[in-house]
Scaffold this active site. Structure first.
Site, PDB file in Angstrom:
ATOM      1  N   SER A 101     -23.206 -25.003  -2.467  1.00  0.00           N
ATOM      2  CA  SER A 101     -23.281 -25.036  -1.003  1.00  0.00           C
ATOM      3  C   SER A 101     -22.639 -23.751  -0.513  1.00  0.00           C
ATOM      4  CB  SER A 101     -22.480 -26.228  -0.469  1.00  0.00           C
ATOM      5  OG  SER A 101     -22.292 -26.122   0.929  1.00  0.00           O
TER       6      SER A 101
ATOM      7  N   TYR B 263     -15.671 -32.502  -0.899  1.00  0.00           N
ATOM      8  CA  TYR B 263     -16.999 -31.885  -1.061  1.00  0.00           C
ATOM      9  C   TYR B 263     -16.851 -30.384  -1.314  1.00  0.00           C
ATOM     10  CZ  TYR B 263     -21.820 -30.531   0.262  1.00  0.00           C
ATOM     11  OH  TYR B 263     -23.105 -30.021   0.283  1.00  0.00           O
TER      12      TYR B 263
HETATM   13  N1  LIG Z   1     -28.639 -30.507   3.535  1.00  0.00           N
HETATM   14  C1  LIG Z   1     -27.622 -29.670   3.607  1.00  0.00           C
HETATM   15  O1  LIG Z   1     -27.210 -29.236   4.688  1.00  0.00           O
HETATM   16  C2  LIG Z   1     -26.964 -29.162   2.349  1.00  0.00           C
HETATM   17  C3  LIG Z   1     -26.123 -28.040   2.441  1.00  0.00           C
HETATM   18  C4  LIG Z   1     -25.514 -27.565   1.273  1.00  0.00           C
HETATM   19  C5  LIG Z   1     -25.713 -28.193   0.085  1.00  0.00           C
HETATM   20  N2  LIG Z   1     -26.528 -29.288   0.040  1.00  0.00           N
HETATM   21  C6  LIG Z   1     -26.695 -29.924  -1.267  1.00  0.00           C
HETATM   22  O2  LIG Z   1     -28.062 -30.037  -1.565  1.00  0.00           O
HETATM   23  C7  LIG Z   1     -28.235 -31.103  -2.495  1.00  0.00           C
HETATM   24  C8  LIG Z   1     -29.427 -31.944  -2.046  1.00  0.00           C
HETATM   25  O3  LIG Z   1     -29.091 -32.558  -0.823  1.00  0.00           O
HETATM   26  P1  LIG Z   1     -30.150 -32.847   0.333  1.00  0.00           P
HETATM   27  O4  LIG Z   1     -29.713 -32.084   1.515  1.00  0.00           O
HETATM   28  O5  LIG Z   1     -31.521 -32.678  -0.160  1.00  0.00           O
HETATM   29  O6  LIG Z   1     -29.777 -34.377   0.632  1.00  0.00           O
HETATM   30  P2  LIG Z   1     -30.568 -35.746   0.351  1.00  0.00           P
HETATM   31  O7  LIG Z   1     -29.598 -36.815   0.681  1.00  0.00           O
HETATM   32  O8  LIG Z   1     -31.874 -35.710   1.053  1.00  0.00           O
HETATM   33  O9  LIG Z   1     -30.850 -35.718  -1.226  1.00  0.00           O
HETATM   34  C9  LIG Z   1     -29.862 -36.001  -2.176  1.00  0.00           C
HETATM   35  C10 LIG Z   1     -30.449 -36.972  -3.190  1.00  0.00           C
HETATM   36  O10 LIG Z   1     -29.510 -37.132  -4.251  1.00  0.00           O
HETATM   37  C11 LIG Z   1     -29.556 -38.471  -4.660  1.00  0.00           C
HETATM   38  N3  LIG Z   1     -28.289 -38.834  -5.317  1.00  0.00           N
HETATM   39  C12 LIG Z   1     -27.070 -38.920  -4.758  1.00  0.00           C
HETATM   40  N4  LIG Z   1     -26.165 -39.294  -5.661  1.00  0.00           N
HETATM   41  C13 LIG Z   1     -26.824 -39.434  -6.843  1.00  0.00           C
HETATM   42  C14 LIG Z   1     -26.432 -39.806  -8.149  1.00  0.00           C
HETATM   43  N5  LIG Z   1     -25.160 -40.124  -8.423  1.00  0.00           N
HETATM   44  N6  LIG Z   1     -27.368 -39.846  -9.120  1.00  0.00           N
HETATM   45  C15 LIG Z   1     -28.663 -39.555  -8.850  1.00  0.00           C
HETATM   46  N7  LIG Z   1     -29.084 -39.206  -7.616  1.00  0.00           N
HETATM   47  C16 LIG Z   1     -28.185 -39.153  -6.628  1.00  0.00           C
HETATM   48  C17 LIG Z   1     -29.765 -39.261  -3.377  1.00  0.00           C
HETATM   49  O11 LIG Z   1     -30.284 -40.556  -3.634  1.00  0.00           O
HETATM   50  C18 LIG Z   1     -30.722 -38.363  -2.623  1.00  0.00           C
HETATM   51  O12 LIG Z   1     -32.070 -38.738  -2.841  1.00  0.00           O
HETATM   52  C19 LIG Z   1     -26.902 -31.839  -2.564  1.00  0.00           C
HETATM   53  O13 LIG Z   1     -26.205 -31.428  -3.730  1.00  0.00           O
HETATM   54  C20 LIG Z   1     -26.175 -31.346  -1.332  1.00  0.00           C
HETATM   55  O14 LIG Z   1     -24.777 -31.381  -1.462  1.00  0.00           O
HETATM   56  C21 LIG Z   1     -27.156 -29.781   1.130  1.00  0.00           C
END
Ligand SMILES: NC(=O)c1ccc[n+]([C@@H]2O[C@H](COP(=O)([O-])OP(=O)(O)OC[C@H]3O[C@@H](n4cnc5c(N)ncnc54)[C@H](O)[C@@H]3O)[C@@H](O)[C@H]2O)c1
Length: 245
Positions: A142, A155
């Site tokens: 991130s 986080y």
């Molecule tokens: N959206 C943002 O603003 C943002 C910013 C920086 C980083 N991220 C990172 O991007 C990645 C994807 O997030 P996203 O934004 O697509 O969110 P999202 O919630 O749409 O997708 C995350 C997915 O991970 C799955 N998940 C969570 N814990 C799990 C586990 N223990 N085992 C298997 N699956 C699991 C969830 O069911 C979900 O489908 C994450 O690592 C998040 O921290 C997101």
């Protein structure tokens, strides 16, 4: 021919948000995809959607914090498609919580998914890639692996850990044809961001909007494909200018 023709890509968090957008792009570039997620309903529906496009897609329900389940995912992927060339190590969770009120259990849970889980998936990916002679791994960190913010200590600590885990693993396996890089998204419009926060987060972003999951997918494709053939141990920050401030 697509950039990932005949490659097999395993994507954790593949049922939603950034993982799902990346799976769509990878399929369009010729890859077979293994979608790993805790959310079975979403995962199965997405697998069906990709199969309807004639893609080779397999959904596996698993928790990335379980050593056994992570080993099983790779076994199933190899059984289905013969190998794993690309791992998008992307599943994660995040919640905003004042640190003085943060239960140790919640701290542990966040670090367990966002750092320990990333390690477990990377370790199994490396084992598989050592077997086949190489591959690429993209870890989702991130922009908060680079800068701090109030209310997200667990986080942010975990994501900072992912950035340095990426460097360390990259150095360890640079000589074995395994490239390992990190994606560092800014605020991206996915279900992880609460609806009520979206406007405010857009306002504090220099580009004055949230990023789209598709805009992460193109960056992941770059890191996963030969387009980034001389990159390893790097973090690609894609954040609408946030960390340039
Ligand atoms: N959206 C943002 O603003 C943002 C910013 C920086 C980083 N991220 C990172 O991007 C990645 C994807 O997030 P996203 O934004 O697509 O969110 P999202 O919630 O749409 O997708 C995350 C997915 O991970 C799955 N998940 C969570 N814990 C799990 C586990 N223990 N085992 C298997 N699956 C699991 C969830 O069911 C979900 O489908 C994450 O690592 C998040 O921290 C997101």
């Amino acid at each position: 021919m697509g950039k990932l023709q005949d490659k097999v890509a395993l994507i954790t968090g593949g049922a939603s948000g950034i993982g799902a957008a990346t799976a769509r792009l990878f399929v369009a570039e010729g890859a077979k995809v293994v979608l790993v997620d805790l959310n079975e309903d979403k995962g199965k529906a997405f697998e069906a959607e990709l199969k309807a496009l004639n893609a080779d897609a397999l959904f596996i329900k698993a928790n990335i914090t379980s050593e056994e389940e992570v080993a099983h995912i790779f076994k199933q992927a190899v059984e289905a498609f013969g190998k794993v060339d690309i791992v998008f190590n992307n599943a994660g969770i995040g919640r905003v919580h004042s640190s003085h009120d943060l239960d140790y259990a919640e701290w542990r849970n966040t670090v367990n998914v966002d750092l320990d889980g990333v390690f477990l998936v990377a370790r199994e990916a490396i084992r598989e890639m050592l077997r086949t002679g190489g591959g690429t791994i993209v870890n989702t960190a991130s922009m908060y692996g680079w800068v701090g913010s109030p209310g997200s200590a667990a986080y942010n600590a975990a994501k900072g850990g992912v950035v340095n885990l990426t460097r360390s693993l990259a150095l360890e396996y640079a000589g074995q044809n395994i490239r390992i890089n990190a994606l560092c998204p800014g605020f991206i419009d996915t279900p992880i961001i609460p609806e009520e926060s979206k406007q405010e987060l857009a306002a504090i972003t220099p580009m004055k909007r949230l990023g789209q999951a598709d805009e992460m997918a193109t960056a992941v494709l770059f890191l996963a494909s030969d387009d980034s053939s001389y990159m390893t141990g790097s973090s690609l920050i894609v954040d609408g200018g946030y960390t340039a401030q």
